[in-house]
Motif scaffolding. Structure first.
Motif, PDB file in Angstrom:
ATOM      1  N   GLY A 118      -5.239  54.642   9.188  1.00 38.82           N
ATOM      2  CA  GLY A 118      -4.885  52.989   8.821  1.00 38.82           C
ATOM      3  C   GLY A 118      -5.622  52.937   7.264  1.00 38.82           C
ATOM      4  N   ARG A 119      -5.982  53.849   6.783  1.00 34.76           N
ATOM      5  CA  ARG A 119      -7.122  53.759   5.746  1.00 34.76           C
ATOM      6  C   ARG A 119      -5.929  54.183   4.587  1.00 34.76           C
ATOM      7  NH1 ARG A 119     -11.566  57.740   5.844  1.00 34.76           N
ATOM      8  NH2 ARG A 119     -12.420  55.759   7.013  1.00 34.76           N
ATOM      9  N   GLY A 120      -6.431  55.425   4.733  1.00 33.42           N
ATOM     10  CA  GLY A 120      -4.915  55.511   3.443  1.00 33.42           C
ATOM     11  C   GLY A 120      -3.346  53.797   2.770  1.00 33.42           C
ATOM     12  N   ARG A 121      -3.006  53.447   4.553  1.00 33.16           N
ATOM     13  CA  ARG A 121      -2.153  51.998   4.151  1.00 33.16           C
ATOM     14  C   ARG A 121      -2.486  51.099   4.177  1.00 33.16           C
ATOM     15  NH1 ARG A 121      -1.661  48.335   7.103  1.00 33.16           N
ATOM     16  NH2 ARG A 121       0.922  46.707   7.409  1.00 33.16           N
ATOM     17  N   ALA A 122      -3.992  50.382   3.710  1.00 27.92           N
ATOM     18  CA  ALA A 122      -4.749  50.274   3.582  1.00 27.92           C
ATOM     19  C   ALA A 122      -5.236  49.529   1.746  1.00 27.92           C
ATOM     20  CB  ALA A 122      -6.386  49.303   3.925  1.00 27.92           C
ATOM     21  N   ILE A 123      -5.589  51.626   1.203  1.00 26.55           N
ATOM     22  CA  ILE A 123      -6.123  51.548  -0.205  1.00 26.55           C
ATOM     23  C   ILE A 123      -4.958  50.847  -0.603  1.00 26.55           C
ATOM     24  CG2 ILE A 123      -6.547  53.485  -1.538  1.00 26.55           C
ATOM     25  CD1 ILE A 123      -8.192  54.135   0.638  1.00 26.55           C
ATOM     26  N   GLY A 124      -3.586  51.299  -0.150  1.00 28.79           N
ATOM     27  CA  GLY A 124      -2.058  51.552  -0.298  1.00 28.79           C
ATOM     28  C   GLY A 124      -1.737  49.597  -1.463  1.00 28.79           C
ATOM     29  N   ILE A 168       8.874  54.661 -15.450  1.00 24.67           N
ATOM     30  CA  ILE A 168       8.920  54.863 -13.771  1.00 24.67           C
ATOM     31  C   ILE A 168       8.228  56.106 -13.498  1.00 24.67           C
ATOM     32  CG2 ILE A 168      10.565  54.986 -12.001  1.00 24.67           C
ATOM     33  CD1 ILE A 168      12.993  53.501 -13.601  1.00 24.67           C
ATOM     34  N   LEU A 169       8.717  57.320 -13.763  1.00 22.33           N
ATOM     35  CA  LEU A 169       8.373  58.756 -13.775  1.00 22.33           C
ATOM     36  C   LEU A 169       6.394  58.616 -13.865  1.00 22.33           C
ATOM     37  CD1 LEU A 169      10.231  60.458 -14.732  1.00 22.33           C
ATOM     38  CD2 LEU A 169      10.831  59.951 -12.336  1.00 22.33           C
ATOM     39  N   ILE A 170       6.224  57.715 -15.212  1.00 19.01           N
ATOM     40  CA  ILE A 170       4.899  57.782 -15.005  1.00 19.01           C
ATOM     41  C   ILE A 170       4.162  57.144 -14.344  1.00 19.01           C
ATOM     42  CG2 ILE A 170       4.693  56.086 -17.134  1.00 19.01           C
ATOM     43  CD1 ILE A 170       3.275  57.802 -18.552  1.00 19.01           C
ATOM     44  N   ASP A 171       4.270  55.664 -14.573  1.00 14.77           N
ATOM     45  CA  ASP A 171       4.108  55.763 -13.882  1.00 14.77           C
ATOM     46  C   ASP A 171       3.965  55.373 -11.941  1.00 14.77           C
ATOM     47  OD1 ASP A 171       3.041  53.289 -14.631  1.00 14.77           O
ATOM     48  OD2 ASP A 171       4.848  52.990 -15.200  1.00 14.77           O
ATOM     49  N   LEU A 172       4.710  56.297 -11.517  1.00 17.03           N
ATOM     50  CA  LEU A 172       4.754  56.477  -9.876  1.00 17.03           C
ATOM     51  C   LEU A 172       3.745  57.457  -9.550  1.00 17.03           C
ATOM     52  CD1 LEU A 172       6.343  56.655  -7.173  1.00 17.03           C
ATOM     53  CD2 LEU A 172       7.675  58.532  -8.601  1.00 17.03           C
ATOM     54  N   GLY A 173       3.513  58.776 -11.190  1.00 15.40           N
ATOM     55  CA  GLY A 173       3.166  60.210 -10.512  1.00 15.40           C
ATOM     56  C   GLY A 173       1.800  59.434 -10.997  1.00 15.40           C
ATOM     57  N   LEU A 174       1.309  58.473 -11.922  1.00 15.24           N
ATOM     58  CA  LEU A 174      -0.003  57.930 -11.682  1.00 15.24           C
ATOM     59  C   LEU A 174      -0.342  57.249 -10.105  1.00 15.24           C
ATOM     60  CD1 LEU A 174      -2.650  56.910 -13.319  1.00 15.24           C
ATOM     61  CD2 LEU A 174      -1.726  55.617 -14.282  1.00 15.24           C
ATOM     62  N   GLN A 175      -0.027  56.938 -10.217  1.00 16.57           N
ATOM     63  CA  GLN A 175      -0.340  55.805  -8.788  1.00 16.57           C
ATOM     64  C   GLN A 175       0.391  57.027  -7.820  1.00 16.57           C
ATOM     65  OE1 GLN A 175       2.897  52.664  -7.148  1.00 16.57           O
ATOM     66  NE2 GLN A 175       3.356  54.668  -5.634  1.00 16.57           N
ATOM     67  N   ALA A 176       0.359  57.479  -7.786  1.00 17.16           N
ATOM     68  CA  ALA A 176       0.589  58.668  -6.147  1.00 17.16           C
ATOM     69  C   ALA A 176      -0.716  59.217  -6.410  1.00 17.16           C
ATOM     70  CB  ALA A 176       1.626  59.390  -6.189  1.00 17.16           C
ATOM     71  N   LEU A 177      -1.286  59.693  -7.966  1.00 16.82           N
ATOM     72  CA  LEU A 177      -2.188  60.381  -8.351  1.00 16.82           C
ATOM     73  C   LEU A 177      -3.630  59.647  -8.229  1.00 16.82           C
ATOM     74  CD1 LEU A 177      -3.051  63.571 -10.473  1.00 16.82           C
ATOM     75  CD2 LEU A 177      -4.445  61.129 -11.515  1.00 16.82           C
ATOM     76  N   HIS A 178      -3.329  58.549  -8.248  1.00 19.69           N
ATOM     77  CA  HIS A 178      -4.676  57.437  -7.690  1.00 19.69           C
ATOM     78  C   HIS A 178      -5.143  57.182  -6.708  1.00 19.69           C
ATOM     79  CE1 HIS A 178      -7.392  54.676  -9.376  1.00 19.69           C
ATOM     80  NE2 HIS A 178      -6.749  53.359  -9.152  1.00 19.69           N
ATOM     81  N   ILE A 179      -4.062  57.014  -5.966  1.00 22.16           N
ATOM     82  CA  ILE A 179      -3.914  56.528  -4.482  1.00 22.16           C
ATOM     83  C   ILE A 179      -4.642  57.594  -3.947  1.00 22.16           C
ATOM     84  CG2 ILE A 179      -3.079  55.835  -2.508  1.00 22.16           C
ATOM     85  CD1 ILE A 179      -1.750  54.164  -3.863  1.00 22.16           C
ATOM     86  N   THR A 180      -4.366  59.255  -3.826  1.00 20.42           N
ATOM     87  CA  THR A 180      -4.990  60.338  -3.205  1.00 20.42           C
ATOM     88  C   THR A 180      -6.242  60.312  -3.838  1.00 20.42           C
ATOM     89  OG1 THR A 180      -2.578  61.106  -3.749  1.00 20.42           O
ATOM     90  CG2 THR A 180      -3.814  62.845  -2.985  1.00 20.42           C
ATOM     91  N   ASN A 181      -6.156  60.560  -5.207  1.00 18.27           N
ATOM     92  CA  ASN A 181      -7.379  60.107  -5.569  1.00 18.27           C
ATOM     93  C   ASN A 181      -8.486  59.544  -5.105  1.00 18.27           C
ATOM     94  OD1 ASN A 181      -7.627  62.410  -7.252  1.00 18.27           O
ATOM     95  ND2 ASN A 181      -7.528  61.357  -8.963  1.00 18.27           N
ATOM     96  N   GLN A 182      -8.339  58.796  -5.130  1.00 18.22           N
ATOM     97  CA  GLN A 182      -9.119  57.504  -3.585  1.00 18.22           C
ATOM     98  C   GLN A 182      -9.356  57.648  -2.246  1.00 18.22           C
ATOM     99  OE1 GLN A 182      -8.276  53.529  -5.734  1.00 18.22           O
ATOM    100  NE2 GLN A 182      -9.944  53.553  -5.855  1.00 18.22           N
ATOM    101  N   ASN A 183      -8.252  58.120  -1.428  1.00 20.46           N
ATOM    102  CA  ASN A 183      -8.549  58.620  -0.245  1.00 20.46           C
ATOM    103  C   ASN A 183      -9.090  59.299  -0.220  1.00 20.46           C
ATOM    104  OD1 ASN A 183      -7.428  58.220   2.086  1.00 20.46           O
ATOM    105  ND2 ASN A 183      -5.726  59.278   2.378  1.00 20.46           N
ATOM    106  N   ILE A 184      -8.804  60.066  -1.161  1.00 21.17           N
ATOM    107  CA  ILE A 184     -10.385  61.768  -1.057  1.00 21.17           C
ATOM    108  C   ILE A 184     -11.429  60.667  -0.690  1.00 21.17           C
ATOM    109  CG2 ILE A 184     -10.934  63.551  -1.601  1.00 21.17           C
ATOM    110  CD1 ILE A 184      -8.297  63.870  -2.785  1.00 21.17           C
ATOM    111  N   ILE A 185     -12.002  59.468  -2.211  1.00 21.22           N
ATOM    112  CA  ILE A 185     -12.945  60.135  -2.016  1.00 21.22           C
ATOM    113  C   ILE A 185     -13.914  58.401  -0.758  1.00 21.22           C
ATOM    114  CG2 ILE A 185     -13.194  60.486  -4.454  1.00 21.22           C
ATOM    115  CD1 ILE A 185     -13.462  57.606  -5.332  1.00 21.22           C
TER     116      ILE A 185
END
Length: 389
Positions: free
Chosen positions: A128-134, A305-322
């Motif tokens: 559930g870590r990805g969901r919680a971070i999200g 819309i696209l730039i915020d969606l792209g940044l959000q997906a990249l940012h959450i994935t980065n944090q889930n990795i670390i």
């Protein structure tokens, strides 16, 4: 059952993260009004946004590692006692220099939402870590984007100072709510503050995935900051719109931010390298659209819309990795990542303002394209190291 008990805490942290981080971005739609008040140039007044982001990056570096050593409630108490007078100082500033100094301390003391993200990771299991971070990131992103809407409207109706007075009242109310409702966490790190800070270099040096995440985040946020810093000038020059319309663009980004929980869930199921590549491609597409949209409101809307969606997906994935590694040091690895992230934002703000003065909107769009393409190139070269020690 555990998740049901956790959800109220997660949503409280999500709301708090959004309300505090909003302090960083209230000034962006107001830059034109501030420039008029102090009879300053566009590049000079951009230092208000720049100093806020630099203050935030330094606050992240100094304050957030303490989350591995000191009770979260003690950190919050001290932080709010400095933050609130800083916001009042901005509201009553009688010179651009005083506003810049106040903005630095607003940024410095608005770093506390980054305590909530590692806390969410700590209170969740692996599934559930990805969901919680999200969930927490959703609130944070909505705060970033919604702040521009609110400040734009308030600034247009009541002047830029009123936004800071309103923010003071919001921070007072939030302080008492967090003091009462937020669960206390007492970390078990027993070393000195000096050794705590030295360990930041250890994690940066030994974690290839952390270094790559930090670099990706910095490049992406540099681009977004360049966009938001110069959008207010484009609105004035090409469309004749004030801060209200500029701020309203934040509503479009909220559409992407609302998907943060979904992105978090996807992170728990799909290959993260693919998500990172897709996110960077979205950023490139958004800047291509911006390049041809200096006189097109529809193009700007789609691009936001696209730039915020792209940044959000990249940012959450980065944090889930670390956060998937070194559970005893999540605040410290988050510090490394977020300091890099907001240094990128500060650089993007400065580059964006100066590029605007020299080359206009086309120059800003080319700058964003270069930054976004760099993410793709770096990712393709080093993707095998994204999950390595």
């Amino acid at each position: 059952m555990k998740q049901q008990l956790m959800d109220p805490v997660l949503y409280l942290m999500s709301a708090a993260a959004g309300l505090v981080v909003a302090n960083l971005y209230y000034n962006q739609p107001l830059l034109h009004q501030i420039a008029v008040t102090f009879q300053a140039t566009e590049s000079a007044v951009s230092n208000v946004a720049l100093s806020t982001q630099l203050g935030y990056a330094i606050g992240l570096f100094i304050i957030i590692p303490l989350g591995d050593k000191i009770s979260n409630k003690k950190i919050l108490r001290i932080d709010f006692l400095v933050m609130i007078p800083s916001i009042i100082g901005a509201a009553i500033s009688n010179s651009l220099l005083l506003l810049i100094i106040s903005s630095f301390f607003i940024g410095f003391n608005s770093a506390i939402p980054q305590l909530f993200v590692p806390m969410a990771a700590e209170l969740s299991d692996d599934k559930g870590r990805g969901r919680a971070i999200g969930i927490v990131m959703s609130g944070l992103l909505i705060g970033i984007l919604g702040s521009r809407v609110i400040s734009g409207l308030i600034g247009e109706q009541f002047g830029w100072r009123m936004m800071y007075y309103a923010a003071t009242i919001i921070m007072f109310a939030l302080f008492f709510l967090l003091k009462k409702k937020l669960p206390g966490i007492n970390p078990n790190y027993n070393g000195s503050y000096n050794s705590l800070m030295k360990s930041l270099w250890f994690y940066f040096k030994t974690e290839a995935s952390l270094r790559l995440a930090a670099f990706r985040g910095a490049l992406a946020f540099a681009g977004l900051s360049a966009f938001w810093t110069t959008l207010v000038f484009l609105m004035e020059d090409s469309f004749g719109y004030g801060s209200g319309v500029t701020g309203a663009f934040g509503l479009l980004g909220v559409v992407g931010a609302m998907a943060a929980t979904i992105v978090g869930k996807i992170n728990d199921r799909i290959n993260k390298n693919m998500i990172l590549l897709f996110s960077a491609i979205l950023l490139v597409i958004s800047w291509v659209i911006f390049l041809f949209s200096s006189n097109s409101m529809i193009g700007l809307i789609i691009g936001v819309i696209l730039i915020d969606l792209g940044l959000q997906a990249l940012h959450i994935t980065n944090q889930n990795i670390i956060f998937s590694k070194n559970p005893e040091a999540r605040n410290r690895v988050n510090t490394i990542y977020m300091v890099s992230f907001f240094i990128g934002g500060a650089v993007g703000t400065s580059l964006g303002a100066n590029t605007w003065e020299a080359f206009g909107w086309m120059g800003v769009s080319v700058l964003g394209l270069i930054l976004s393409m760099s993410i793709i190139i770096i990712h393709l070269i080093f993707q095998k190291k994204s999950f390595s020690k």
